[in-house]
Scaffold this motif. Sequence first.
Motif: not given
Length: 185
Positions: A90-111
């Motif tokens: 979702v972060l890649h598709y909607f926000f054009s994030m590369e995988t490494k950046k998406a991983v960091s942002n994903s952690l905040y969402i999960i938290l």
Amino acid sequence: LAIGAAVGGILGNMAFSALRTGLGSDATAGTAQALCLLLLTLGTLIYTVKKAGIKTKQIESLPASALIGFALGALSSFLGIGGGPFNLVVLHYFFSMETKKAVSNSLYIILFSQVTNLLVSVIGGTVPEFSVTALVLMIAGGIGGGIVGRRLSRGFGEKTVDKLFIALLAVIICICVYNAAKYYI
């Protein structure tokens, strides 16, 4: 994203509880949950393999971001997982994030999603029994894995991270099939 995920997390948890009550059986609900997770993981795998040819979006709207976060939080809580693999897509598709950046942002969402769920469980008095030893080991493992993963990822390029992600998705698919069969039988 995080605020939407927090609210979505609460509603996703409520939706799973309603499903479990409606189906009348934890085993049947577990089978349904495992099959949903299997389908979503297969979709995530297909997206990841084909993502080079997929045109991504660049969402900047706060309401749209909150809505996307809400959907991710609801999905991860309904499925009983952190939601990492789906968050990355979702972060890649909607926000054009590369995988490494998406991983960091994903952690905040999960938290945010999971802390909110924990607070609701504590306030509502619905925290299930658990082993303190297992909890401590899981926390230590999560922190240790995060530290090791962070160090390893610094040396990996995007393509290597994507290959590792695809391998992880394959493992998750196997676990989903096992869980669906276990609950069904």
